[in-house]
Design an enzyme around this catalytic site. Structure first.
Site, PDB file in Angstrom:
ATOM      1  N   ARG A   1      -0.956 -15.201   2.065  1.00 24.46           N
ATOM      2  CA  ARG A   1       0.186 -15.876   2.700  1.00 24.46           C
ATOM      3  C   ARG A   1      -0.271 -16.860   3.766  1.00 24.46           C
ATOM      4  NH1 ARG A   1       3.498 -11.734   5.322  1.00 24.46           N
ATOM      5  NH2 ARG A   1       1.487 -10.729   5.475  1.00 24.46           N
TER       6      ARG A   1
ATOM      7  N   ASN B   1       5.493 -11.461   1.063  1.00 19.40           N
ATOM      8  CA  ASN B   1       5.059 -10.347   0.224  1.00 19.40           C
ATOM      9  C   ASN B   1       6.282  -9.697  -0.414  1.00 19.40           C
ATOM     10  OD1 ASN B   1       2.309 -10.538   0.709  1.00 19.40           O
ATOM     11  ND2 ASN B   1       2.323  -9.027   2.337  1.00 19.40           N
TER      12      ASN B   1
END
Length: 90
Positions: free
Chosen positions: A20, A38
């Site tokens: 990320r 996520n």
């Protein structure tokens, strides 16, 4: 300048490997907005909005990811949505 938004669902070893954060760095480097989140099933959802060519470049990068990631599949969907003002990770 043509803009677009693309949602990607990234599968593989993509959680716990800085995926990320690295995606955010790539997006900001290319002047894009969106998010990287996520998902409970182990995938990462990525939204990329901005110049079409920049979105394409980062979308191609999603297949690689950071050093410790192992991407096995990326599913893309072009969206007709309003672009967010920034790029966030959640």
């Amino acid at each position: 300048m043509e803009t677009t938004c693309v949602k990607a669902l990234v599968t593989g070893k993509v959680q716990g490997v800085r995926y990320r954060r690295a995606t955010q760095e790539q997006a900001l480097k290319h002047g894009l907005t969106g998010h990287a989140t996520n998902l409970p099933d182990g995938r990462v959802e990525v939204l990329l909005c901005g110049r079409r060519e920049a979105v394409k470049e980062v979308a191609e990068w999603l297949w690689k990811g950071p050093e410790n990631a192992r991407v096995t599949h990326v599913e893309f969907e072009v969206l007709d949505t309003h672009a967010p003002d920034d790029f966030r990770t959640t």
